[in-house]
Write a protein that holds these residues in place. Structure first.
Motif: not given
Length: 317
Positions: A61-62, A14-15, A66-70, A6-7
């Motif tokens: 933001v969403v 977003s990109a 659901y996913g970590p920064l890395t 999902v992330a």
């Protein structure tokens, strides 16, 4: 569908939105190189780019929920990948072989990073003291990079990337804390961190607008690379995120980062320089971008990343 997938999907959308916003900003900056903030506030095209950036930020933001920064932040490099077909569409040309190679290197590098960085949905947040110390250190660094009177260029782009990366890290704290029933942060603390997010996000937008006065290519590359670097440092040092498979995972992530960086450099150096855009054209940026065409065979294509003017112009998210 897993949280990581999902992330990734949200980050892809977003990109694309960020790429369209960057092209619109560069177009506006190139035709009004001496414009100040007040002039920009009166421009419909600038507000259109703000709308695109806002939509991209919301998707981002969403994704951070659901996913970590890395995982989420390195996918920001896809902004430049998305700008390649957009730039080619505007110029009425085909994507060049160098651009295809740059795209391939970037995608392979990002895939390697995702393999090592994949993880569960985030559950740790920055405490108030950590957030304040991080904000103070970032503000000091940005002040050193973009002091008043500094010539627009890669320093402003670096400051923009760092500001955006820190804003993402703080955003993740707000998102996780706001949806966590355990109440790890008090309401007033969440509001305080949210205000820091707004400040850094706005600063990153204005710094990138300044950086794009020198062209889209090199500044966009630096923003794209500085952003995930800043966010990954925060994730690994303050939020307890880890790379998979130990030393082998770290090595693979470094190789992936190198490939993605090389791909970004190829993408920013491959395309010809843009032409001047008529100063009286102030329509909505997306409509203008899709409708613009070269007027003659002798005119340079518009709104594609510029080739650096001299060696070392682009030195590295």
């Amino acid at each position: 569908m897993s949280a990581t997938l999902v992330a990734v999907a949200l980050s892809l959308c977003s990109a694309v939105a960020y790429a369209a916003a960057a092209v619109a900003q560069e177009r506006l900056a190139s035709r009004n190189p001496g414009s100040g903030l007040l002039a920009l506030l009166g421009s419909g095209a600038w507000w259109g780019s703000v709308l695109l950036n806002g939509s991209a930020a919301l998707l981002h933001v969403v994704a951070l929920k659901y996913g970590p920064l890395t995982v989420v932040q390195p996918l920001g490099a896809l902004t430049l990948v998305a700008a390649v077909p957009l730039g080619a569409r505007i110029a009425g040309r085909r994507v060049s072989a160098v651009e295809w190679r740059g795209t391939a290197f970037t995608l392979v590098g990002l895939a390697a990073i995702l393999v090592t960085a994949s993880g569960s949905a985030p559950d740790e947040v920055l405490g108030t003291p950590e957030a304040l110390i991080l904000a103070g250190a970032t503000a000091t660094l940005i002040g050193m990079l973009a002091w008043p009177g500094a010539r627009p260029g890669l320093r402003h782009a670096t400051g923009s990337g760092v500001a955006s990366g820190v804003a993402s890290a703080l955003t993740q704290t707000v998102t996780v804390a706001a949806t966590d029933r355990s109440g790890s942060l008090l309401t007033w603390q969440v509001i305080g961190v949210a205000l820091l997010v707004a400040a850094f996000a706005t600063g990153g937008l204005l710094l990138s607008q300044t950086a794009y006065r020198g062209g889209l290519g090199a500044p966009l590359a630096v923003v794209t690379l500085a952003n995930p670097v800043a966010a990954a440092v925060i994730g690994l040092t303050l939020l307890g995120e880890r790379l998979r498979d130990g030393a082998a995972g770290i090595l693979l992530a470094l190789v992936g980062a190198g490939l993605a960086t090389w791909g970004v450099l190829l993408l920013t150096r491959a395309a010809p320089a843009p032409a001047e855009v008529p100063a009286d054209d102030d329509e909505h940026p997306v409509a203008a971008v899709l409708a613009l065409r070269p007027d003659s065979a002798s005119q340079e294509p518009a709104l594609v990343p510029r080739r650096p003017q001299e060696p070392g112009h682009l030195t590295a998210l």
